[in-house]
Enzyme design. Structure first.
Site, PDB file in Angstrom:
ATOM      1  CE1 TYR A   1      -4.111   1.986   1.084  1.00 18.64           C
ATOM      2  CE2 TYR A   1      -3.009   3.809   2.076  1.00 18.64           C
ATOM      3  CZ  TYR A   1      -3.997   3.352   1.542  1.00 18.64           C
ATOM      4  OH  TYR A   1      -4.745   4.844   1.476  1.00 18.64           O
TER       5      TYR A   1
ATOM      6  CG  PHE B   1      -7.395  16.910 -24.504  1.00 16.44           C
ATOM      7  CD1 PHE B   1      -7.684  16.324 -25.452  1.00 16.44           C
ATOM      8  CD2 PHE B   1      -7.537  15.975 -23.356  1.00 16.44           C
ATOM      9  CE1 PHE B   1      -7.964  15.101 -25.734  1.00 16.44           C
ATOM     10  CE2 PHE B   1      -8.057  14.723 -23.078  1.00 16.44           C
ATOM     11  CZ  PHE B   1      -8.403  14.337 -24.759  1.00 16.44           C
ATOM     12  CG  ASP B   2     -11.267  15.899 -24.203  1.00 12.30           C
ATOM     13  OD1 ASP B   2     -10.937  15.232 -24.091  1.00 12.30           O
ATOM     14  OD2 ASP B   2     -12.617  15.553 -25.743  1.00 12.30           O
TER      15      ASP B   2
ATOM     16  CG  ASP C   1      -2.225  18.458 -21.868  1.00 10.18           C
ATOM     17  OD1 ASP C   1      -1.233  16.662 -21.279  1.00 10.18           O
ATOM     18  OD2 ASP C   1      -2.842  18.633 -21.791  1.00 10.18           O
TER      19      ASP C   1
ATOM     20  CB  ALA D   1      -0.121  13.354 -23.880  1.00  4.31           C
TER      21      ALA D   1
ATOM     22  CE  LYS E   1      -4.444  10.187 -24.240  1.00  4.77           C
ATOM     23  NZ  LYS E   1      -4.253  11.163 -23.763  1.00  4.77           N
TER      24      LYS E   1
ATOM     25  CG  HIS F   1     -16.704  15.282 -26.465  1.00  4.25           C
ATOM     26  ND1 HIS F   1     -16.656  15.712 -26.006  1.00  4.25           N
ATOM     27  CD2 HIS F   1     -15.453  14.084 -26.990  1.00  4.25           C
ATOM     28  CE1 HIS F   1     -14.725  16.136 -25.629  1.00  4.25           C
ATOM     29  NE2 HIS F   1     -14.487  14.677 -26.058  1.00  4.25           N
TER      30      HIS F   1
HETATM   31  C1  PLP Z   1      -5.286  12.245 -23.459  1.00  9.81           C
HETATM   32  C2  PLP Z   1      -5.285  13.368 -22.590  1.00  9.81           C
HETATM   33  C3  PLP Z   1      -5.652  13.735 -21.815  1.00  9.81           C
HETATM   34  C4  PLP Z   1      -6.436  13.214 -20.534  1.00  9.81           C
HETATM   35  O1  PLP Z   1      -5.838  11.932 -20.535  1.00  9.81           O
HETATM   36  P1  PLP Z   1      -6.602  10.848 -19.855  1.00  9.81           P
HETATM   37  O2  PLP Z   1      -5.659   9.986 -19.223  1.00  9.81           O
HETATM   38  O3  PLP Z   1      -7.357  11.160 -20.604  1.00  9.81           O
HETATM   39  O4  PLP Z   1      -7.226  11.616 -18.265  1.00  9.81           O
HETATM   40  C5  PLP Z   1      -4.798  15.060 -21.565  1.00  9.81           C
HETATM   41  N1  PLP Z   1      -4.584  15.909 -22.121  1.00  9.81           N
HETATM   42  C6  PLP Z   1      -3.563  15.528 -23.467  1.00  9.81           C
HETATM   43  C7  PLP Z   1      -3.455  16.532 -24.093  1.00  9.81           C
HETATM   44  C8  PLP Z   1      -4.473  14.312 -23.628  1.00  9.81           C
HETATM   45  O5  PLP Z   1      -4.917  13.401 -25.428  1.00  9.81           O
END
Ligand code: PLP
Length: 462
Positions: free
Chosen positions: A73, A125-126, A215, A217, A258, A452
């Site tokens: 843990y 990003f959304d 950000d 990813a 990603k 969406h």
């Molecule tokens: C996928 C993504 C996110 C959010 O990540 P999740 O793992 O889906 O919660 C944030 N910013 C970017 C650029 C992304 O591609």
């Protein structure tokens, strides 16, 4: 002009069968899903290009890591391994595992943003936009003009528009709580951000005393584009490029689903180990995610992530990966189908507004084309356009997106050359009959945020 397919730098050990429904069956699946492709079952999709998130194929090294996972843990060995790897790759003092990217946003953003504040980005990003708004703040996208012209083959179309950023900082300086650099710029078509742009944004942010958050990813794909297209980096190894990119920010949030090629996972990083934010992050993490040495992940997940973070930056893998996008882009060039060009890192963003110029943004051309692709060949994709963008949080009015894309996101190490051929053929078929697709869709139900994923649609009668 055909582009040569770069052979997979791996061989396949484990396979999953695909199913192919008939056209009639696909039509009834669409009706059942209320024309929302997130409502389809995965097994009903012959080629699933809905997202590249969490859909990659893990390696033998990652699967071996799954067996080694330490499930203590607190203070698990798998946690230590993940932290050591991430610190080494990114050069940040504090690394917080979380269960995915949006969890990092949920933990971090309320510590920096509140009502009345602004967050500026090359493009949100959304989910990132949603977490800024949930924290009470508002978003301003500030991407370079070239990004808004899909046919213009410019380099680094994901960049921040620096003069515009400077103007916004001069106007609103005191209200800006955060600058987010999305690398690669997902919503602009997986377009990369140059090192020079990262450097310029960092300098401005420092001048105004505003933190920069990457950000992250697609940190690996972005580094590959810098090495390929930014002259002074052509002989610099990818790990050094990654380090330098992160040196131009104070914080990062990462969806590890990603470029780190895991099915679940995320990270949050703080460059300065003395930052006041760290205690707040740990406290929020314990409430929302789990104890700070696992943050919503199993030990085995952290183990696979530690391996994936390094596999994602392997140069032969990245050459093949971006090569797949170029191959598919070449097929679309031959067919005269427009997309955000040059190709981005994680997929092809087909210009649905160019393919269906008679469908207005209020009828969601990106969603129309995504539905047609499923109808045509069982290919699942998604809208990155006005349908995804949604309504203005203050006025409730439909916003018009800068583009109307249908995104073909390519999962990592999953599909082969023949699958990409099928995708290009299906798009060509749709192009032939595009003039007969006369109307789009209307939304019959939508939630207040991130609509969406859940909304219901119906076709507008011709
Ligand atoms: C996928 C993504 C996110 C959010 O990540 P999740 O793992 O889906 O919660 C944030 N910013 C970017 C650029 C992304 O591609």
């Amino acid at each position: 002009m055909a582009i040569k397919y770069i052979p997979e730098p791996f061989r396949i050990k484990s396979v999953e069968p695909l199913c192919m429904l008939t056209r009639e069956e696909r039509e009834s699946r669409l009706i059942e899903a209320k024309y929302n492709l997130f409502g389809l079952k995965g097994e009903d999709c012959a080629i699933d290009l809905l997202t590249d998130s969490g859909t990659g194929a893990m390696s033998t090294g990652q699967w071996a890591g799954i067996m080694r996972g330490d499930e203590a843990y607190a203070g698990a060995a798998s946690y230590e391994k993940l932290i050591d790897t991430a610190r080494d790759l990114f050069g940040y003092d504090y690394i917080q595992p979380v269960h995915q990217g949006r969890a990092a946003e949920k933990v971090l953003f309320p510590l920096l943003l509140s009502a009345g504040k602004l967050a500026l980005s090359n493009m949100f990003f959304d989910t990132t936009r949603a977490h800024v708004e949930l924290a009470g703040a508002r978003c301003i996208d500030c991407v370079v003009e070239a990004a808004r012209h899909p046919a213009e083959r410019a380099r680094f179309k994901g960049n921040m528009d620096v003069p515009r950023l400077e103007q916004l900082l001069r106007e609103h300086g005191g209200r800006v709580g955060l600058i987010v650099m999305t690398i690669t710029n997902n919503s602009a078509g997986g377009q990369p951000v140059s090192m020079q742009n990262l450097r310029e944004v960092a300098a401005l942010a420092r001048q105004y005393g505003i933190p920069v958050c990457i950000d992250a990813a697609r940190y690996a794909e972005n580094a590959y584009f810098i090495q390929r297209d930014e002259a002074e980096y052509k002989d610099v190894p990818i790990p050094r490029i990654v380090r330098e990119m992160f040196s131009h920010a104070d914080l990062f949030t990462m969806s590890a689903k990603k470029d780190a090629i895991v099915n679940m996972g995320g990270l949050l990083g703080v460059r300065d180990g003395a930052s006041d934010l760290i205690q707040g992050i740990r406290t929020a993490c314990i409430s929302y995610e789990g104890f700070y040495t696992y943050g919503g992940l199993s030990g085995r997940d952290m183990e696979a992530l530690a391996v994936g973070l390094r596999e994602g930056i392997d140069e032969s893998y990245l050459r093949y990966r971006i090569g797949q996008m170029e191959y598919l882009g070449g097929l679309l060039d031959d067919a005269g189908i427009a997309y955000q060009s040059p190709v981005g890192g994680h997929g092809i963003f087909v210009d649905a507004a160019a393919l269906l110029p008679h469908i207005p943004y209020t009828e969601y051309p990106g969603q129309v084309l995504a539905i047609e692709l499923y109808r045509e060949a069982g290919i699942r994709s998604c809208d990155i356009g006005s349908y995804m963008l949604g309504n203005d949080p203050d006025t409730g009015k439909q916003l018009q997106a800068s583009f109307e894309f249908t995104r073909l996101a390519i999962p990592r190490r999953v599909y082969t050359q023949a699958h990409l051929d099928v995708v290009a053929e299906a798009l060509s078929e749709i192009k032939q009959r595009a003039h007969r697709i006369t109307r789009g869709y209307r939304i019959t139900w939508e939630p207040p945020i991130l609509r969406h994923f859940q909304s219901s649609l119906e076709p507008i009668a011709a």
